[in-house]
Design an enzyme around this catalytic site. Sequence first.
Site, PDB file in Angstrom:
ATOM      1  N   LYS A 188       0.679  -0.854   0.463  1.00  0.00           N
ATOM      2  CA  LYS A 188      -0.081   0.081   0.110  1.00  0.00           C
ATOM      3  C   LYS A 188       0.360   1.131  -0.129  1.00  0.00           C
ATOM      4  O   LYS A 188       1.991   1.613   0.716  1.00  0.00           O
ATOM      5  CB  LYS A 188      -0.655  -0.023   1.151  1.00  0.00           C
ATOM      6  CG  LYS A 188      -1.892   0.987   1.093  1.00  0.00           C
ATOM      7  CD  LYS A 188      -3.125   1.018   2.522  1.00  0.00           C
ATOM      8  CE  LYS A 188      -2.791   1.551   3.476  1.00  0.00           C
ATOM      9  NZ  LYS A 188      -2.630   2.867   3.111  1.00  0.00           N
ATOM     10  N   LYS A 198      -7.226   7.712  -1.343  1.00  0.00           N
ATOM     11  CA  LYS A 198      -8.645   8.369  -0.728  1.00  0.00           C
ATOM     12  C   LYS A 198      -9.449   9.318  -1.754  1.00  0.00           C
ATOM     13  O   LYS A 198      -9.408  10.507  -1.373  1.00  0.00           O
ATOM     14  CB  LYS A 198      -8.515   8.847   0.342  1.00  0.00           C
ATOM     15  CG  LYS A 198      -7.442   7.504   1.803  1.00  0.00           C
ATOM     16  CD  LYS A 198      -7.620   7.942   2.979  1.00  0.00           C
ATOM     17  CE  LYS A 198      -7.428   7.063   3.785  1.00  0.00           C
ATOM     18  NZ  LYS A 198      -6.723   6.971   4.005  1.00  0.00           N
TER      19      LYS A 198
END
Length: 277
Positions: A60, A93
């Site tokens: 990630k 996001k």
Amino acid sequence: APHLQSYKDRAEKHTNPAARALLRCMDAKKSNLAVSVDVTRTKDFFDIIETVAPYVCLIKTHVDILEDWEPSVTAKLQELSRMHDFLIFEDRKFADIGNTVALQYSSGIHKISDWAHIVNAHPVPGPSVITGLASVGMKSKEERGVLLLAEMSTKGALTTGSYTTDAVRMARQHREFIIGFIAQRRMEGIGASATDNIADEDFLILAPGVGLDAKGDAMGQQYRTPAEVVTECGCDVIIVGRGIIGTGRNIDAEEVKRQAQRYQSAGWEAYENRVTK
Ligand code: BMP
């Protein structure tokens, strides 16, 4: 229920190529560990990735925190992903109108859709955020999928109650592209009506806020153990940052390796305890 099935069986049935690739990799490497490489220098970024690569299914990233980012970074990241068999999740996001997120996903200096198998989005704008991302990701020849942030790990997060339920409903309308959630527990069937076909619903749950030693940090982060997250709450992937990489400064490769192995075993044991129950 998907959480009682093996990653392998779920890989064979899943309809999204990125979800399939992730589940297959988890089974092959016996790893449900994602390492969050939250460092600001490219050298540290790659040192950590090369150290943890054998133990993870997913890396990630927050590429926007790299001070010395250059286009070759993502080329090298993709090469490592192929060499060591892990997927790439850019924790971007997205949270804007469809047209803007499509541009943020495909363009700018990072061109995220070129290299990230998985990205995530806040459901706060409503379905338009999915339409925007899908206009880019669903056209890609590569494996692409999106996770909605249905819950956050931080103290006082507003992602509760009907917000979470509505996030699941939004995902259910786009199951070909929304492969699951950033959340703290399983979400299948939540908010479903009688007409929803939820029998073959398989949302992947990726859970941040995982730590074996600390309970939290000084800025509202909250940690739970792999056993709590995977066995008790039914999440599929544990996301670990500082529990493995430390502060991100003065990186000790031996220690990073030891911690990656430790979290990989803890995560896998928690999964085995869940599916064999
Ligand atoms: P750490 O394990 O060091 O606390 O890092 C957690 C990582 O997961 C961070 O990169 C953070 O941005 C991300 N994250 C989180 O902690 N909680 C959420 O609810 C969503 C996240 O993406």
